[in-house]
Write a protein that holds these residues in place. Structure first.
Motif, mmCIF file in Angstrom:
data_model
loop_
_atom_site.group_PDB
_atom_site.id
_atom_site.type_symbol
_atom_site.label_atom_id
_atom_site.label_comp_id
_atom_site.label_asym_id
_atom_site.label_seq_id
_atom_site.Cartn_x
_atom_site.Cartn_y
_atom_site.Cartn_z
ATOM 1 N N GLN A 1 0.854 -1.177 0.000
ATOM 2 C CA GLN A 1 0.000 0.000 0.000
ATOM 3 C C GLN A 1 0.898 1.238 0.000
ATOM 4 O OE1 GLN A 1 -3.662 0.123 0.240
ATOM 5 N NE2 GLN A 1 -3.328 -1.991 -0.453
ATOM 6 N N LEU A 2 0.489 2.269 -0.712
ATOM 7 C CA LEU A 2 1.236 3.518 -0.743
ATOM 8 C C LEU A 2 0.447 4.588 -0.002
ATOM 9 C CD1 LEU A 2 2.545 1.873 -3.065
ATOM 10 C CD2 LEU A 2 2.766 4.014 -4.332
ATOM 11 N N ILE A 3 1.137 5.372 0.811
ATOM 12 C CA ILE A 3 0.539 6.551 1.419
ATOM 13 C C ILE A 3 1.220 7.759 0.798
ATOM 14 C CG2 ILE A 3 0.169 7.851 3.547
ATOM 15 C CD1 ILE A 3 0.104 5.226 5.047
ATOM 16 N N VAL A 4 0.425 8.640 0.211
ATOM 17 C CA VAL A 4 0.987 9.749 -0.562
ATOM 18 C C VAL A 4 0.343 11.069 -0.150
ATOM 19 C CG1 VAL A 4 1.563 8.290 -2.538
ATOM 20 C CG2 VAL A 4 -0.677 9.390 -2.441
ATOM 21 N N SER A 5 1.089 12.137 -0.406
ATOM 22 C CA SER A 5 0.561 13.486 -0.214
ATOM 23 C C SER A 5 0.588 14.193 -1.556
ATOM 24 C CB SER A 5 1.388 14.241 0.829
ATOM 25 O OG SER A 5 2.758 14.259 0.474
ATOM 26 N N HIS A 6 -0.276 15.194 -1.679
ATOM 27 C CA HIS A 6 -0.321 15.924 -2.946
ATOM 28 C C HIS A 6 -0.405 17.411 -2.663
ATOM 29 C CE1 HIS A 6 -4.833 16.211 -2.697
ATOM 30 N NE2 HIS A 6 -4.632 15.123 -1.978
ATOM 31 N N GLN A 7 -0.767 18.181 -3.663
ATOM 32 C CA GLN A 7 -0.648 19.634 -3.553
ATOM 33 C C GLN A 7 -1.503 20.212 -2.434
ATOM 34 O OE1 GLN A 7 -1.093 21.553 -7.303
ATOM 35 N NE2 GLN A 7 -0.053 23.399 -6.624
ATOM 36 N N SER A 8 -2.660 19.637 -2.196
ATOM 37 C CA SER A 8 -3.505 20.100 -1.099
ATOM 38 C C SER A 8 -4.392 18.951 -0.664
ATOM 39 C CB SER A 8 -4.363 21.295 -1.530
ATOM 40 O OG SER A 8 -5.224 20.922 -2.598
ATOM 41 N N GLY A 9 -4.845 19.011 0.596
ATOM 42 C CA GLY A 9 -5.739 17.981 1.090
ATOM 43 C C GLY A 9 -5.062 17.007 2.030
ATOM 44 N N PRO A 10 -5.797 15.959 2.452
ATOM 45 C CA PRO A 10 -5.275 14.981 3.406
ATOM 46 C C PRO A 10 -4.356 13.974 2.736
ATOM 47 C CG PRO A 10 -7.470 14.343 2.727
ATOM 48 C CD PRO A 10 -7.200 15.672 2.074
ATOM 49 N N LEU A 11 -3.743 13.108 3.561
ATOM 50 C CA LEU A 11 -2.959 12.007 3.028
ATOM 51 C C LEU A 11 -3.891 10.969 2.424
ATOM 52 C CD1 LEU A 11 -0.379 11.484 5.920
ATOM 53 C CD2 LEU A 11 -0.034 12.740 3.777
#
Length: 326
Positions: free
Chosen positions: A154-164
């Motif tokens: 499983q991958l946990i990722v972050s992006h430009q805005s918002g939650p993980l």
């Protein structure tokens, strides 16, 4: 003694075992090395030329593999339509190669076994083997701002805005795993702690230092605590300490995974480390304790190997145990 190139102030500091922190306290490996390895300038490049790493932006520019043998990084590529691609450096043999099919890559991170690299490009989360084969799209994703590949694929990722977000490595729909509180704009730089359900991440608001905070959450219980105001890029060290950055200084502190609290006074490890106020640190740490980091770009930077006991030796090293220039 040597001067670091102004355009490429990138250093590899091999192993916390060689850093004497001060006041009799030391972060050390769980295994004892016969000789501490040295720092080394990453010059890379085909034909021995310098490698010009990609532009500094809120994403992560490089990642070291869990076993500390490979360095994946974003580099200038005149053949790519975006002007940058991803390359990989074997730190044991000095072998350097561009990875085809990575036009516009940023924020790379390795799989636990070091055979895959996940990265963002062209509005998608992608993956590719370290030999450049089996490239695949995992999901659509706004600009990637850091991620971690879990042992269960499983991958946990972050992006430009918002939650993980959590998404299977084989592809699927991203699912939020954190919730933004009042004033928060984004969660970034996730890092799972070994042998636990505790996830470290950074919360940011308007992008100022006062809005930054290093947090920990237990993914099983949902318990969530703020660890340190103004801190970014939390990472677990092999000793169980948590490393984090506040402005240009990197600290380490003891951490209790049960109570989700820092239990010791933070001790400075490194200074003059590049950073940005949107939650992205420009450093990476391997499971064995090897740290890769970017300096702020001071001219005439000197390289030192620091042995146990605090004895510093400038480069070029005259005594055995110095690592090669890679």
């Amino acid at each position: 003694e040597t001067a670091a190139p102004a355009r490429t102030p990138w250093l590899i500091a091999a192993a916390f075992a060689v850093f004497s922190i001060g006041a009799g306290w030391m972060v050390s490996r769980t295994t004892t090395a016969s000789e501490p390895r040295s720092m080394a300038i990453v010059r890379g490049g085909i034909g021995g030329k310098e490698t010009v790493l990609g532009p500094r932006y809120p994403g992560h520019l490089f990642a070291i593999s869990p076993d500390g043998t490979k360095l994946a990084f974003v580099t200038a590529d005149p053949t790519a339509s975006s002007g940058m691609s991803m390359a990989i450096r074997d730190l044991t043999s000095r072998r350097f190669q561009m990875i085809p099919g990575t036009d516009g890559a940023f924020s790379p991170f390795f799989s636990p076994d070091g055979t895959w690299i996940a990265f963002g490009a062209d509005g998608k989360l992608r993956k590719i083997r370290t030999d450049g084969t089996a490239a695949a799209v995992i999901c659509d994703l706004p600009p990637l701002r850091g991620g971690v590949w879990l042992p269960d694929d499983q991958l946990i990722v972050s992006h430009q805005s918002g939650p993980l977000l959590r998404v299977p490595a084989d592809g699927g729909e991203p699912v939020p795993i954190t919730k933004l509180e009042n004033g928060e704009g984004r969660h970034r730089s996730p890092q799972i702690m070994r042998n636990s359900d505790v996830l470290l991440f950074v919360s940011t608001g308007s992008g100022t230092v006062s809005d930054l905070g290093l947090h920990a959450i237990n993914l099983k219980t949902g318990v969530h605590k703020l660890l340190q105001n103004g801190a970014i890029f939390g990472r677990e060290l092999p000793t169980g300490h948590v490393m984090f950055q506040k402005e240009s200084t990197v600290y380490a502190a003891r951490f209790d995974a049960d109570s989700l609290e820092l239990t010791g006074t933070p001790v400075p490890l490194l200074d003059d480390i590049h950073w940005n106020a949107t939650g992205g640190g420009i450093l990476s740490v391997a499971e064995i304790g090897t740290l890769v980091y970017s300096l702020t770009g001071r001219p005439n930077t000197r390289l030192f190997r620091v042995r146990r006991g605090g004895v510093a030796e400038p480069y070029p090293f005259k005594t055995p145990g110095g690592g090669p220039q890679v």
